[in-house]
Enzyme design. Structure first.
Site, PDB file in Angstrom:
ATOM      1  N   LYS A  19       0.954  -1.075   0.169  1.00 51.46           N
ATOM      2  CA  LYS A  19      -0.157   0.050   0.066  1.00 51.46           C
ATOM      3  C   LYS A  19       0.952   1.264  -0.092  1.00 51.46           C
ATOM      4  CE  LYS A  19      -1.992   3.049   1.892  1.00 51.46           C
ATOM      5  NZ  LYS A  19      -1.934   4.338   1.746  1.00 51.46           N
ATOM      6  N   GLU A  71       8.641   1.124  11.590  1.00 53.27           N
ATOM      7  CA  GLU A  71       9.750   1.910  11.434  1.00 53.27           C
ATOM      8  C   GLU A  71       9.118   3.127  11.707  1.00 53.27           C
ATOM      9  OE1 GLU A  71      12.838   1.014  11.353  1.00 53.27           O
ATOM     10  OE2 GLU A  71      12.915  -0.813  10.814  1.00 53.27           O
ATOM     11  N   CYS A 120      13.422  10.523   7.692  1.00 47.10           N
ATOM     12  CA  CYS A 120      13.093  10.046   9.065  1.00 47.10           C
ATOM     13  C   CYS A 120      14.380  10.306  10.081  1.00 47.10           C
ATOM     14  CB  CYS A 120      12.593   8.404   9.195  1.00 47.10           C
ATOM     15  SG  CYS A 120      13.684   7.561   8.171  1.00 47.10           S
ATOM     16  N   GLU A 157       8.962  15.708  16.417  1.00 53.30           N
ATOM     17  CA  GLU A 157       9.447  15.765  15.007  1.00 53.30           C
ATOM     18  C   GLU A 157       9.127  16.649  14.055  1.00 53.30           C
ATOM     19  OE1 GLU A 157       7.999  12.355  12.461  1.00 53.30           O
ATOM     20  OE2 GLU A 157       9.999  12.114  12.149  1.00 53.30           O
TER      21      GLU A 157
HETATM   22  P1  NAD Z   1       1.934   8.439   7.958  1.00 56.40           P
HETATM   23  O1  NAD Z   1       2.000   7.279   9.203  1.00 56.40           O
HETATM   24  O2  NAD Z   1       0.766   9.418   7.874  1.00 56.40           O
HETATM   25  O3  NAD Z   1       1.466   7.218   6.688  1.00 56.40           O
HETATM   26  C1  NAD Z   1       2.383   6.076   6.402  1.00 56.40           C
HETATM   27  C2  NAD Z   1       1.540   5.328   5.459  1.00 56.40           C
HETATM   28  O4  NAD Z   1       0.276   4.581   6.499  1.00 56.40           O
HETATM   29  C3  NAD Z   1       0.775   5.921   4.520  1.00 56.40           C
HETATM   30  O5  NAD Z   1       0.778   4.879   3.262  1.00 56.40           O
HETATM   31  C4  NAD Z   1      -0.648   5.789   4.867  1.00 56.40           C
HETATM   32  O6  NAD Z   1      -1.853   5.945   3.902  1.00 56.40           O
HETATM   33  C5  NAD Z   1      -0.824   4.807   5.818  1.00 56.40           C
HETATM   34  N1  NAD Z   1      -1.682   4.960   6.799  1.00 56.40           N
HETATM   35  C6  NAD Z   1      -2.123   5.951   7.255  1.00 56.40           C
HETATM   36  N2  NAD Z   1      -3.193   5.712   8.266  1.00 56.40           N
HETATM   37  C7  NAD Z   1      -3.201   4.259   8.510  1.00 56.40           C
HETATM   38  C8  NAD Z   1      -3.875   3.280   9.354  1.00 56.40           C
HETATM   39  N3  NAD Z   1      -4.771   3.800   9.929  1.00 56.40           N
HETATM   40  N4  NAD Z   1      -3.530   2.079   8.865  1.00 56.40           N
HETATM   41  C9  NAD Z   1      -2.863   1.733   8.144  1.00 56.40           C
HETATM   42  N5  NAD Z   1      -1.972   2.297   7.317  1.00 56.40           N
HETATM   43  C10 NAD Z   1      -2.419   3.996   7.524  1.00 56.40           C
HETATM   44  O7  NAD Z   1       3.194   8.726   7.644  1.00 56.40           O
HETATM   45  P2  NAD Z   1       3.701   9.646   6.482  1.00 56.40           P
HETATM   46  O8  NAD Z   1       3.370  11.097   6.787  1.00 56.40           O
HETATM   47  O9  NAD Z   1       3.421   9.142   5.162  1.00 56.40           O
HETATM   48  O10 NAD Z   1       5.316   9.876   6.511  1.00 56.40           O
HETATM   49  C11 NAD Z   1       6.002  10.593   7.336  1.00 56.40           C
HETATM   50  C12 NAD Z   1       6.561   9.667   8.748  1.00 56.40           C
HETATM   51  O11 NAD Z   1       7.138   8.575   8.459  1.00 56.40           O
HETATM   52  C13 NAD Z   1       7.270  10.791   9.643  1.00 56.40           C
HETATM   53  O12 NAD Z   1       6.743  10.366  10.848  1.00 56.40           O
HETATM   54  C14 NAD Z   1       8.909   9.716   9.593  1.00 56.40           C
HETATM   55  O13 NAD Z   1       9.591  10.020  10.611  1.00 56.40           O
HETATM   56  C15 NAD Z   1       8.298   8.392   9.395  1.00 56.40           C
HETATM   57  N6  NAD Z   1       9.300   7.770   8.500  1.00 56.40           N
HETATM   58  C16 NAD Z   1       9.934   6.736   9.209  1.00 56.40           C
HETATM   59  C17 NAD Z   1      11.057   6.091   8.939  1.00 56.40           C
HETATM   60  C18 NAD Z   1      11.924   4.979   9.418  1.00 56.40           C
HETATM   61  O14 NAD Z   1      12.385   4.017   8.783  1.00 56.40           O
HETATM   62  N7  NAD Z   1      11.716   4.964  10.758  1.00 56.40           N
HETATM   63  C19 NAD Z   1      11.403   6.282   7.366  1.00 56.40           C
HETATM   64  C20 NAD Z   1      10.756   7.199   6.495  1.00 56.40           C
HETATM   65  C21 NAD Z   1       9.513   7.930   7.152  1.00 56.40           C
END
Ligand code: NAD
Length: 490
Positions: A175, A247, A281, A380
């Protein structure tokens, strides 16, 4: 038909979503709509997981050497399409082309790495507890893996999950983020070379993601994204004990000691803070500089920040692209305004670039006069902000670095081995970079401590994340044992 959007990729075919609802995809540098994708509902997700179940039965039966060859084919296919995939990622996500070209190569190298590791690993043999016994510790696939991916590295974070999951014999349902699904949809012809159902892609927003992680046919959830979403997914997974690899968010410290080369440390810190417009991240989000060099460091940091070129990522001269969306920029802007209101000194940036009328741009922003009571420092802030603070000595640096609920990465610049090693041992972070910011290694694990997540990607740990462990005890002489019933010599 818009870019990359014929529908959902299920069982090696495109099919429409039951809802017929579509999501428009915007280029954040121009605010133009560049494509649209389907929104999968629960019934579409169920079709995808059923397809994955069927696909997994075929895929897991293939010899590991054949699966490895298929992963090498994926790597070749990615390299052949490097430019097209990179341009699409730049158009949908805003990241400069130099960075998206690198990203495609890293995806290919991840596929090659897992092909090599996975073809020769099945587990281990340990000595038995009795005569003529041996114990096999076997690694087996989990089944169907849901891969939920964010927008900041749309393909890299997909392949960090999909490559090891496939090598371990699982099938996947991916997804992608609702902001950046188009580059993922361009992979369909590569996935078509695998048995039908091995890789399925469902597009949509968080509701689609939630339908996927809740689906009863999913055995394991591999998620990268925010802490809040990760916490929700963990609660859903707990209902049926699904395996999870999470992650999550980070708030990484970047520490510069007085013995460091100020110029090199400042250039490294500017890159670590503003790479991908600060939307990594592991971006350097809290900068700490030792008091004797603080003014010199800040002066060089500000000079290098002011020299950065902001613009459309497709221009090869661009260092800094836009933020990924209007919402991201609004959130980021509010955090900077809040810091300004609390008395922060803005040493560079702090505004939208006046020469760019369109796109979600914001100037790389350097702040001083801040501390851990500022939300911009404590939370963050996923954008181009570099709050710089002063510290006094190693103990103070370690205390400040650890003063966060997150523990994803940490950076240090020093010439002292003792300082570097002491800090490395005492700072709670999943990755610790000494004099080399933000560089990952396919063969070494990546992931976070504390609220930054559970589990690791990359390395042998990243393969183990998609394997179930089974112990098989074998006795090769068939005989009744003296410790069985009846007791007491009856
Ligand atoms: P997000 O959590 O909003 O979304 C991530 C994904 O999850 C998207 O595909 C979204 O559609 C999906 N999603 C949203 N709600 C969901 C639910 N209830 N159930 C299942 N899936 C759901 O994050 P984002 O805004 O896309 O990304 C930014 C965040 O990602 C930041 O906090 C960043 O630090 C983190 N990040 C972490 C790493 C790591 O390796 N630790 C790497 C990159 C980004």
């Amino acid at each position: 038909m818009s870019a990359g959007s014929p529908g959902l990729w299920i069982g090696n075919e495109w099919s429409p979503s039951a809802s017929r609802r579509r999501i428009s995809i915007e280029n954040p540098a121009t605010e133009e709509v560049i494509g649209e994708v389907a929104t999968a509902d629960r019934s579409d997700v169920a079709r995808a997981t059923e397809s994955a179940r069927r696909g997994q039965a075929i895929w897991s039966e293939l010899p590991a050497s054949t699966r490895a060859e298929k992963l090498h084919d994926l790597a070749r296919g990615l390299r052949e399409r490097q430019r097209a995939l990179a341009e699409m990622m730049t158009r949908e996500g805003g990241k400069p082309l130099r960075e998206t070209l690198d990203e495609v190569e890293w995806c290919a190298s991840c596929c090659d790495y897992y092909a090599e590791v996975g073809r020769s690993e099945r587990g281990r043999v340990v000595p038995g507890v009795g005569k003529h016994q041996i114990s096999l510790v076997l690694r087996e696939p989990l089944g169907v893996v849901a891969c939920v991916v964010p927008w900041n590295y749309p393909l890299l974070l997909l392949f960090w999950k999909v490559a090891p999951a496939l090598m371990a014999g699982n099938a996947v349902v991916v997804k992608p983020s609702e902001l950046t699904p188009l580059s993922t949809m361009m992979l369909a012809d590569l996935f078509a070379a695998l048995p039908p159902g091995t890789v399925n892609v469902v597009t949509g927003d968080g509701d689609t993601g939630e339908a996927l992680v809740s689906d009863p046919l999913v055995d394991c959830i591999a998620f990268t994204g925010s802490f809040e979403t990760g916490r929700r997914i963990a609660a859903i997974a707990a209902q049926t004990m699904k395996r999870t690899n999470l992650e999550l968010s980070g708030n990484d410290p970047f520490i510069v000691f007085a013995d460091a080369d100020v110029e090199i440390a400042a250039r490294g810190a500017v890159w670590a803070a503003f790479l991908n417009t600060g939307q990594v991240c592991t971006s350097a989000k809290r900068l700490y500089v030792e008091r004797p060099i603080a003014e010199a460091f800040i002066e060089r940091f500000v000079a290098h920040t002011r020299a950065l070129r902001i613009g459309n990522g497709l221009d090869p001269q661009t260092d800094i692209g836009p933020l990924a969306s209007d919402r991201q920029r609004a959130r980021f802007e509010a955090a900077v305004e809040d810091a300004r209101g609390r008395g922060a000194e803005i040493r560079a940036g702090g505004r939208r670039p006046p020469h760019l009328g369109e796109g979600y741009f914001y100037e790389p922003t350097v702040l001083t006069g801040v501390d851990h009571s500022f939300p911009l420092v404590a939370e963050e802030t996923f954008g181009p902000a570099a709050p710089i603070m002063v510290f006094d000595g190693l103990e103070d640096a370690i205390r400040k670095a650890n003063d966060s609920p997150y523990g994803l990465g940490a950076n240090i610049y020093t010439r002292s081995l003792e300082t570097a090693m002491t800090a490395m041992e005492r700072i709670r972070a999943g990755t610790f970079w000494i004099n080399e910011p933000l560089t990952d290694n396919d063969a070494a694990p990546f992931g976070g401590m504390k609220r930054s997540g559970i589990g690791r990607e990359l390395g042998s740990e990243g393969l183990a994340a998609f394997q179930e462990v089974k112990h098989a005890l074998i006795d090769y002489v068939i005989e009744a044992k003296p410790d069985w019933f009846p007791y007491g010599g009856r």
